[in-house]
Structures are given as C-alpha cells and as structure tokens.
Design a protein around this motif. Structure first.
Motif, PDB file in Angstrom:
ATOM      1  N   UNK A 281       1.200  -0.906   0.006  1.00  0.00           N
ATOM      2  CA  UNK A 281      -0.328   0.410   0.480  1.00  0.00           C
ATOM      3  C   UNK A 281       0.822   1.180  -0.247  1.00  0.00           C
ATOM      4  N   UNK A 282       2.105   1.342   0.635  1.00  0.00           N
ATOM      5  CA  UNK A 282       2.429   2.012   0.943  1.00  0.00           C
ATOM      6  C   UNK A 282       3.226   2.727  -0.567  1.00  0.00           C
ATOM      7  N   UNK A 283       4.564   1.382  -1.656  1.00  0.00           N
ATOM      8  CA  UNK A 283       4.572   1.493  -2.528  1.00  0.00           C
ATOM      9  C   UNK A 283       4.187   1.882  -3.424  1.00  0.00           C
ATOM     10  N   UNK A 284       2.530   2.160  -2.775  1.00  0.00           N
ATOM     11  CA  UNK A 284       1.100   2.418  -4.438  1.00  0.00           C
ATOM     12  C   UNK A 284      -0.042   1.890  -4.636  1.00  0.00           C
ATOM     13  N   UNK A 285      -0.240   0.642  -3.766  1.00  0.00           N
ATOM     14  CA  UNK A 285      -1.304  -0.498  -4.778  1.00  0.00           C
ATOM     15  C   UNK A 285      -2.312  -0.217  -4.345  1.00  0.00           C
ATOM     16  N   UNK A 286      -3.146  -0.600  -4.738  1.00  0.00           N
ATOM     17  CA  UNK A 286      -4.011  -0.141  -4.672  1.00  0.00           C
ATOM     18  C   UNK A 286      -4.613  -1.087  -3.228  1.00  0.00           C
ATOM     19  N   UNK A 287      -5.619  -0.989  -1.991  1.00  0.00           N
ATOM     20  CA  UNK A 287      -5.584  -1.114  -0.290  1.00  0.00           C
ATOM     21  C   UNK A 287      -6.394  -2.362  -0.677  1.00  0.00           C
ATOM     22  N   UNK A 288      -7.111  -3.103  -2.185  1.00  0.00           N
ATOM     23  CA  UNK A 288      -8.400  -3.886  -2.245  1.00  0.00           C
ATOM     24  C   UNK A 288      -7.320  -4.854  -3.017  1.00  0.00           C
ATOM     25  N   UNK A 289      -6.452  -4.630  -3.585  1.00  0.00           N
ATOM     26  CA  UNK A 289      -5.208  -5.663  -4.852  1.00  0.00           C
ATOM     27  C   UNK A 289      -4.741  -5.909  -3.878  1.00  0.00           C
ATOM     28  N   UNK A 290      -4.131  -5.279  -2.770  1.00  0.00           N
ATOM     29  CA  UNK A 290      -3.540  -5.717  -1.715  1.00  0.00           C
ATOM     30  C   UNK A 290      -3.615  -6.435  -0.445  1.00  0.00           C
ATOM     31  N   UNK A 291      -5.248  -6.411  -0.213  1.00  0.00           N
ATOM     32  CA  UNK A 291      -5.730  -7.624   0.485  1.00  0.00           C
ATOM     33  C   UNK A 291      -5.898  -8.509   0.140  1.00  0.00           C
ATOM     34  N   UNK A 292      -6.066  -8.365  -1.217  1.00  0.00           N
ATOM     35  CA  UNK A 292      -6.538  -9.760  -2.301  1.00  0.00           C
ATOM     36  C   UNK A 292      -5.391 -10.773  -2.413  1.00  0.00           C
ATOM     37  N   UNK A 293      -4.093 -10.129  -2.344  1.00  0.00           N
ATOM     38  CA  UNK A 293      -3.022 -10.233  -2.696  1.00  0.00           C
ATOM     39  C   UNK A 293      -2.690 -11.087  -1.159  1.00  0.00           C
ATOM     40  N   UNK A 294      -2.939 -11.066   0.102  1.00  0.00           N
ATOM     41  CA  UNK A 294      -2.302 -11.707   0.819  1.00  0.00           C
ATOM     42  C   UNK A 294      -3.452 -12.417   1.170  1.00  0.00           C
ATOM     43  N   UNK A 295      -4.280 -13.107   1.379  1.00  0.00           N
ATOM     44  CA  UNK A 295      -5.020 -13.951   1.417  1.00  0.00           C
ATOM     45  C   UNK A 295      -4.590 -15.012   0.515  1.00  0.00           C
ATOM     46  N   UNK A 296      -4.673 -14.159  -0.908  1.00  0.00           N
ATOM     47  CA  UNK A 296      -3.651 -15.471  -1.721  1.00  0.00           C
ATOM     48  C   UNK A 296      -2.123 -15.904  -1.332  1.00  0.00           C
ATOM     49  N   UNK A 297      -1.904 -15.689  -0.565  1.00  0.00           N
ATOM     50  CA  UNK A 297      -0.787 -15.869   0.052  1.00  0.00           C
ATOM     51  C   UNK A 297      -0.226 -16.530   1.202  1.00  0.00           C
ATOM     52  N   UNK A 298      -1.756 -16.091   2.058  1.00  0.00           N
ATOM     53  CA  UNK A 298      -1.554 -17.010   2.888  1.00  0.00           C
ATOM     54  C   UNK A 298      -2.596 -18.643   3.234  1.00  0.00           C
ATOM     55  N   UNK A 299      -2.953 -18.251   1.390  1.00  0.00           N
ATOM     56  CA  UNK A 299      -3.858 -19.597   0.829  1.00  0.00           C
ATOM     57  C   UNK A 299      -2.864 -20.666   0.575  1.00  0.00           C
ATOM     58  N   UNK A 300      -1.990 -19.900  -0.271  1.00  0.00           N
ATOM     59  CA  UNK A 300      -0.556 -20.956  -1.217  1.00  0.00           C
ATOM     60  C   UNK A 300       0.291 -21.523   0.960  1.00  0.00           C
TER      61      UNK A 300
END
Length: 280
Positions: free
Chosen positions: A226-245
């Motif tokens: 988020x600090x690097x400018x990514x969309x917060x929803x995208x960042x949240x979705x990305x982290x859910x994916x990382x946790x799933x993996x």
C-alpha cells in the motif's frame, strides 16, 4: 485476424510473437501503441473506453482475453465480451486464475469468475486457461539477488505447480488456432510442486552461489504494498492468496499442458537458466 489484449505483458507478448511466427494475422491491443514493439498490427485499446474496444475488436475472428490482476477484471471482461457479442467474434480464449470458483475467500478467483460465467454463456467458441503461479513472479527478487540481499518469503513452505508463462502462451496459441479446445477449461501447472525456498535453492544452483530467503509477515508485506502505491483491495487480495498458498491450498499439479501440447511442461530450473542474466 486474432486480437490479443494485454499484448505487451508477460504472456500476451509471447502470444503475439508465436502467432506471428505461425503466419497468423495478429492485432495487438495496448493503451500505449506508440511504445509497443510487436510483430503485429498495433492498435490503441482501453478496457474502460468502449469506442476503442469496438475499434480493436471489429473484424477480429478470435480474441485472446487477458487483463492485469485486480478488482477491475470483472468490469473489463464484461466490456470485452459485450464488444465480442456486438461484432460477432467466433472464438475467445480467456486467461483466468487457478482455483477460480473453488474458494470464495480468494479475491483473484472472485475477480475472474463473473467473466468466466459470462463467457460460457456466449454464443461463441470459448476456452478458459487457469494457470498456476508464474515462474516470472520471481523476477521481483532479481534486484535483491544481484545485491546479495535476502528475498522475501510470504508463503512459508507452501508449494505450487510453478509454470513457465511461455507454456501458457503456447497453450493459448493452440486453443486460438485449432478447433479442438472449444468448451474446455484447463488448469495449467508446471511439472513439480515448488515452495519459495525450493525456488531460491534452484536459483542458487543456476547462479553458483547461495540465495538467502527470509520470512516476512503478511501484514508487513501488505502495508509495504500500500505504501508503494498499490490499491488496498488488491493488496488485501494478494495477501489472502499468499496465506492460501502457505497453508498448502495451491499444491496442485495437472497434466493439462501435456494434454494440449503433447509434451511435458518446462521446469522452473530450465526457466531460471534461460533468465540467469536477470539475477546475475
């Protein structure tokens, strides 16, 4: 005429190149045609600009549908499919994501599912490709490896069927140019399950020196995105994916690449050897 969206990206550029090598007529859609260097007719197209979509789709016999990951995918997919319907395009090959529709917690699948459903309802030949994690995702480690710094591990020992994007492109080209894959959904994986530590070990062998990896908490990684400018929803979705993996949810291998191409998928080691210069 085959229209390729996402034509300057990791998979799209390979699809354009492979189609051109086969002698197909190719139209490459990009928001910045002046910067594109592709062996195709290059046209400006923006998923959020219907007039540009109509101009890009007009006269096409097939469309390769690929968009950058994010919550906008549903809107973009539906816009393209509306243009496809209006112009009577006969075939669409869509790149989706592994596991789409199987787990409501995964944002990536939720982004792709409406487009998949709409495509299946269309009166056109369709093929859906659901690739696993791309080998090229590890290029984000390259600057750290060149500087002899540790790379971040967000997925622990969770393993995935890491796939070379070139295999995805070759499957797409086969589906676009032959009639045998209409109505099929392919889950595309590499030949082996690999964790992030497995990948750094392989890179170390290719480079001839150890590659260090360090675990990073997901909340820390999310705030960095988020600090690097990514969309917060995208960042949240990305982290859910990382946790799933990390929890083993994407530890899946299929034979779909071999079924389409008649050969085994490329290994991560072969991809790393081909891209050694990026890390050296």
């Amino acid at each position: 005429m085959i229209l390729v969206t996402g034509a300057t990206g990791t998979v799209g550029a390979q699809v354009v190149r492979l189609l051109a090598e086969r002698g197909e007529r190719v139209r490459a859609m990009t928001r910045h045609p002046e910067a594109a260097r592709l062996p195709a007719e290059i046209v400006r197209g923006d998923f959020d600009d219907r007039a540009s979509l109509d101009a890009a789709v007009a006269g096409a016999d097939a469309v390769f549908l690929l968009d950058a990951p994010g919550p906008w995918i549903e809107r973009h997919d539906l816009a393209v499919l509306d243009a496809v319907r209006s112009h009577g395009v006969g075939k669409v090959v869509k790149v989706s994501a592994i596991g789409t529709g199987e787990n409501a917690e995964l944002r990536t699948g939720a982004w792709h599912l409406p487009g998949e459903r709409a495509l299946r309802a269309e009166d056109t030949a369709w093929t859906i490709l659901r690739p696993s994690s791309f080998a090229t995702n590890t290029l984000q480690w390259a600057s750290f490896i060149r500087a002899n710094r540790p790379v971040a591990n967000l997925t622990g020992t969770g393993a995935q069927g890491v796939i070379d994007p070139l295999d995805v492109a070759e499957v797409a080209v086969t589906a676009l140019t032959t009639p045998d894959h209409a109505g099929r959904t392919y889950t595309l994986t590499g030949p082996e399950l690999l964790s992030a530590p497995d990948q750094t070990e392989i890179l170390g062998k290719v480079l001839g020196r150890p590659v260090e990896i360090v675990d990073v908490p997901l909340e820390v990684a999310k705030q960095q995105m988020i600090a690097a400018g990514r969309d917060p929803e995208f960042a949240e979705g990305a982290m859910r994916g990382q946790r799933f993996i990390a929890q083993g949810g994407n530890a899946r291998l299929t034979d779909d690449v071999a079924a389409v191409l008649g050969r085994a998928p490329r290994t991560y080691q072969s991809w790393a050897a081909d891209h050694r210069a990026a890390f050296a």
